[in-house]
Design an enzyme around this catalytic site. Structure first.
Site, PDB file in Angstrom:
ATOM      1  N   GLY A 195       0.821  -1.210   0.000  1.00  0.00           N
ATOM      2  CA  GLY A 195       0.000   0.000   0.000  1.00  0.00           C
ATOM      3  C   GLY A 195       0.851   1.253   0.000  1.00  0.00           C
ATOM      4  O   GLY A 195       1.853   1.341   0.703  1.00  0.00           O
ATOM      5  N   ARG A 335     -39.782  -1.244   3.699  1.00  0.00           N
ATOM      6  CA  ARG A 335     -40.343  -1.871   2.506  1.00  0.00           C
ATOM      7  C   ARG A 335     -41.558  -2.720   2.861  1.00  0.00           C
ATOM      8  O   ARG A 335     -41.472  -3.596   3.734  1.00  0.00           O
ATOM      9  CB  ARG A 335     -39.279  -2.731   1.832  1.00  0.00           C
ATOM     10  CG  ARG A 335     -39.763  -3.555   0.645  1.00  0.00           C
ATOM     11  CD  ARG A 335     -40.207  -2.686  -0.481  1.00  0.00           C
ATOM     12  NE  ARG A 335     -40.308  -3.435  -1.734  1.00  0.00           N
ATOM     13  CZ  ARG A 335     -41.095  -3.080  -2.730  1.00  0.00           C
ATOM     14  NH1 ARG A 335     -41.846  -2.006  -2.626  1.00  0.00           N
ATOM     15  NH2 ARG A 335     -41.118  -3.791  -3.834  1.00  0.00           N
ATOM     16  N   GLN A 354     -37.192 -13.329   6.228  1.00  0.00           N
ATOM     17  CA  GLN A 354     -36.333 -12.153   6.318  1.00  0.00           C
ATOM     18  C   GLN A 354     -35.714 -12.055   7.713  1.00  0.00           C
ATOM     19  O   GLN A 354     -34.536 -11.699   7.857  1.00  0.00           O
ATOM     20  CB  GLN A 354     -37.135 -10.883   5.995  1.00  0.00           C
ATOM     21  CG  GLN A 354     -36.294  -9.656   5.692  1.00  0.00           C
ATOM     22  CD  GLN A 354     -35.746  -9.637   4.270  1.00  0.00           C
ATOM     23  OE1 GLN A 354     -35.715 -10.674   3.607  1.00  0.00           O
ATOM     24  NE2 GLN A 354     -35.322  -8.496   3.792  1.00  0.00           N
ATOM     25  N   GLY A 422     -33.925  -5.963  -5.619  1.00  0.00           N
ATOM     26  CA  GLY A 422     -33.328  -5.190  -6.710  1.00  0.00           C
ATOM     27  C   GLY A 422     -32.689  -3.905  -6.220  1.00  0.00           C
ATOM     28  O   GLY A 422     -31.652  -3.482  -6.745  1.00  0.00           O
ATOM     29  N   GLU A 445      -3.027  -9.350   6.121  1.00  0.00           N
ATOM     30  CA  GLU A 445      -2.424  -9.740   7.398  1.00  0.00           C
ATOM     31  C   GLU A 445      -2.525 -11.246   7.659  1.00  0.00           C
ATOM     32  O   GLU A 445      -2.609 -11.696   8.790  1.00  0.00           O
ATOM     33  CB  GLU A 445      -3.080  -8.984   8.556  1.00  0.00           C
ATOM     34  CG  GLU A 445      -3.034  -7.471   8.420  1.00  0.00           C
ATOM     35  CD  GLU A 445      -1.629  -6.905   8.554  1.00  0.00           C
ATOM     36  OE1 GLU A 445      -0.697  -7.667   8.866  1.00  0.00           O
ATOM     37  OE2 GLU A 445      -1.454  -5.693   8.317  1.00  0.00           O
TER      38      GLU A 445
END
Length: 662
Positions: A195, A335, A354, A422, A445
């Site tokens: 990095g 929703r 869900q 979606g 790591e």
């Protein structure tokens, strides 16, 4: 389009043209998806729907003090995180846009880091030395702004350039010039994925084998792996220095704000003082001194300095999991879709499927939070005490938590994306960038599979020491008991207890976790001993590898649960403690259920008890759903961090529809 047509047909079964009233009704129906119908009677609609979806049980309403829970969760370094958030809120020009090129992202990431230090007054390097916990709190906060920024900051303040496994890079001392000569002997020794190397870096800390000349027939002596500070670019012109070869690793799957590069060294000379000499030093006349007697001990001590990276990745990965879970849960609360006939549609989080996806994940985020806080505390203690036993404990714990947490988070981000349908696929809602940027955490790591093997190896070492009468450090202390208690024949009466009070007893949960780990440890030791006689140690290890990985994960889960239970007991606020107990029970029982076959195979859990655990997991998921909003709010993530329009605390859909052009 097909789904839209299909749904349209369900509302209007007639083939006749739609009249004005029908069209108006359909528009109102569509609008209800964007503006949820507020539940009546204190949430009665949602509760009624949840009862139907969760098997008909009713849960008593649980009041949660979000502020008190948040204070307990975020702890003493809340202020420094707020300072980070406020700075970036005031600088919208430094916030990472959704679409940005690799080169622009790199430059923006550098500006973000410089602004953080020069304008906001955040001093990460000072915190690393003075208060590591404060540094990790900053890392979590800036990682929420942009994961690339979190990684770039970590690299910037660690100068890390490492390939310690099978290290071939050489640092040969030249007594004539009082310098070390750094060489990359072959292509296999090139330093990859460093990095800041490709564009911005000016120095690197290079791990290399220290070679000293001798006056005997050997000519040189290899003193093992040491760390050296090597300049790679001119401080004034920023040009690459002679003997340094740098190549850009290019566009990556994620983290494109970090300029990764590959380094080769061709007879690069550095002053003798550039040796980082905490564990070994070289005098002007080439004599070597060290407080550690062997190459292996020096190597272990040097690698111990890498532990901080694993601690940081574990802690930051939990931060990513919190963001993903917050987005998915807030969307699922807002929703609405389908519901009982002639009644308003219900929140999709009221569906058991869900809840099954998201509630154990939310519980895991809480569990990991407390486990990684414990790891940070142990690491901070280690840095102050320099205790060898504590260092070994932190090394194994950081390896295990880093592997376990980052793997879990990587999988969970995809689950969250799917849970949002979606809308989860829209880049603006962040799951794509979170998934791509976090994915490399499983490799950073130390590859997770390799790290879990380290944990398993350490467990086996502790297991052997137990029979030699050795002492065990705190993290492994339960193994002393396990040989006498956890591995005893399961009690046929206890194996059938199925009351909710028993299943939610922290002692039962912890005993179950530790029993599984102890059996796996004992059987792994026996298998390795058996196969080593015919296959040799290496092939025996490979033959048992999947078993060993499962052992390591089981042990880490035992540690996580123990720390979660401890955090519940220590919570001073009664309402917060009750909420945490509920979440902790879900975490524990969900994990037991997911591995119920192991418990059934040894009659630790009878069939009726297994069924009771399954039912209780579903019910606890339903109960956690009822306080899910408060639980994610207690993470106290500002909109600046979640950013996804579907995750805004208010007016979520109006922001989203404006974004897409309505």
């Amino acid at each position: 389009m097909a789904a839209a047509q299909e749904r349209s047909q369900s509302w209007n079964q007639s083939d006749e043209p739609e009249d004005q009233a029908t069209v108006a009704r359909r528009i109102r129906r569509l609008t209800s998806h964007l503006t949820p119908v507020p539940p009546s009677n204190g949430g009665g609609t949602a509760l009624m729907a949840a009862e139907g979806c969760a098997g008909g049980k009713k849960a008593a309403a649980m009041a949660v003090d979000e502020a008190a829970l948040s204070v307990y969760m975020r702890g003493k370094h809340r202020d420094i995180q707020e300072k980070v958030y406020e700075y970036f809120k005031a600088r919208p020009d430094l916030q990472t846009p959704i679409e940005i090129s690799k080169d622009d992202h790199r430059e923006l990431c550098l500006k973000q880091l410089l602004g953080l230090v020069r304008e906001a007054g955040i001093r990460p390097f000072r915190y690393v030395v003075e208060d590591p916990a404060k540094y990790f709190a900053v890392a979590e906060a800036v990682g929420g702004i942009d994961i690339s920024l979190g990684i770039k900051m970590g690299v910037q303040y660690r100068y890390l350039c490492s390939n310690v496994q099978g290290l071939q890079t050489l640092a040969t001392f030249d007594p004539m010039t009082d310098e070390f000569v750094i060489d990359t002997p072959n292509d296999g020794a090139i330093k990859w994925w460093i990095g800041n190397a490709a564009v911005h870096g000016k120095f690197a800390t290079v791990f290399a084998r220290l070679i000293l000349p001798t006056h005997d027939t050997k000519g040189v002596t290899d003193m093992g792996v040491h760390a050296f500070v090597v300049p790679i670019r001119d401080l004034k012109t920023h040009g690459v220095l002679p003997g340094i070869e740098i190549h850009d690793c290019g566009h990556k799957v994620g983290l494109n704000g970090v300029d990764n590069g590959a380094l080769r060294f061709r007879s690069v000379r550095i002053p003798r003082d550039n040796l980082l000499n905490r564990f070994g030093d070289v005098s002007r006349d080439g004599r070597y001194t060290s407080s550690l007697p062997t190459i292996n001990k020096r190597f272990a001590a040097t690698l111990g300095e890498l532990v901080g990276g694993r601690v940081g990745l574990s802690y930051s990965s939990v931060g990513v999991l919190k963001i993903a879970a917050t987005i998915a849960i807030r969307y699922s609360l807002l929703r609405q879709q389908f519901g009982p006939p002639k009644q308003p549609e219900i929140s999709i989080l009221d569906y058991q499927s869900q809840q099954h996806k998201l509630m154990p994940m939310l519980a895991s985020a809480y569990a990991f939070h407390f486990a990684t806080l414990h790891l940070v505390d142990k690491y901070s203690e280690m840095k102050k005490s320099h205790d060898d036993e504590l260092a070994g404990d932190v090394h194994a714990l950081s390896a295990g938590l880093k592997a376990y947490v980052t793997s879990y988070t990587a999988k969970s981000i995809s689950v969250c994306r799917e849970a949002c349908g979606g809308h989860g696929y829209a880049a603006v809602n962040r799951f794509g960038s979170l998934r791509n940027d976090h994915d490399i955490f499983q490799t950073f790591e130390g590859d997770n599979t390799v790290l879990l093997q380290q944990v398993a190896g350490d467990l086996l070492k502790r297991y052997q020491e137990k029979f030699k009468g050795g002492t065990l450090s705190v993290t492994w202390n339960y193994l002393k008991v396990s040989m006498n208690t956890y591995l005893s024949q399961p009690n046929p009466v206890t194996a059938r207890w199925e009351s909710e009070d028993h299943l939610r007893d922290p002692q039962f949960q912890l005993d179950a976790f530790r029993y599984r780990t102890s059996r796996l440890l004992q059987s792994a030791a026996m298998r390795l001993r058996k196969h080593s006689k015919t296959l040799g140690s290496f092939s025996a290890w490979n033959r048992c590898l999947n078993h060993l990985l499962t052992l390591a994960e089981s042990h880490i889960e035992s540690v996580i649960l123990a720390k979660f239970i401890g955090a519940v007991k220590s919570c001073p606020d009664e309402k917060s403690r009750a909420a945490l107990k509920l979440v902790c029970d879900l975490y524990a029982l969900d994990r037991i259920w997911k591995d119920i076959g192991t418990y059934r195979n040894v009659d630790y859990v009878a069939p009726n008890k297994a069924k009771a655990i399954h039912k209780l997991v579903d019910y606890l998921s339903f109960q956690v759903r009822n306080i899910a909003k408060e639980l994610v709010n207690a993470f106290d993530l500002p909109d600046l961090i979640t950013r996804a329009p579907i995750a805004m605390k208010s007016e979520a859909y109006s922001q989203y529809t404006q974004y897409v052009g309505f």
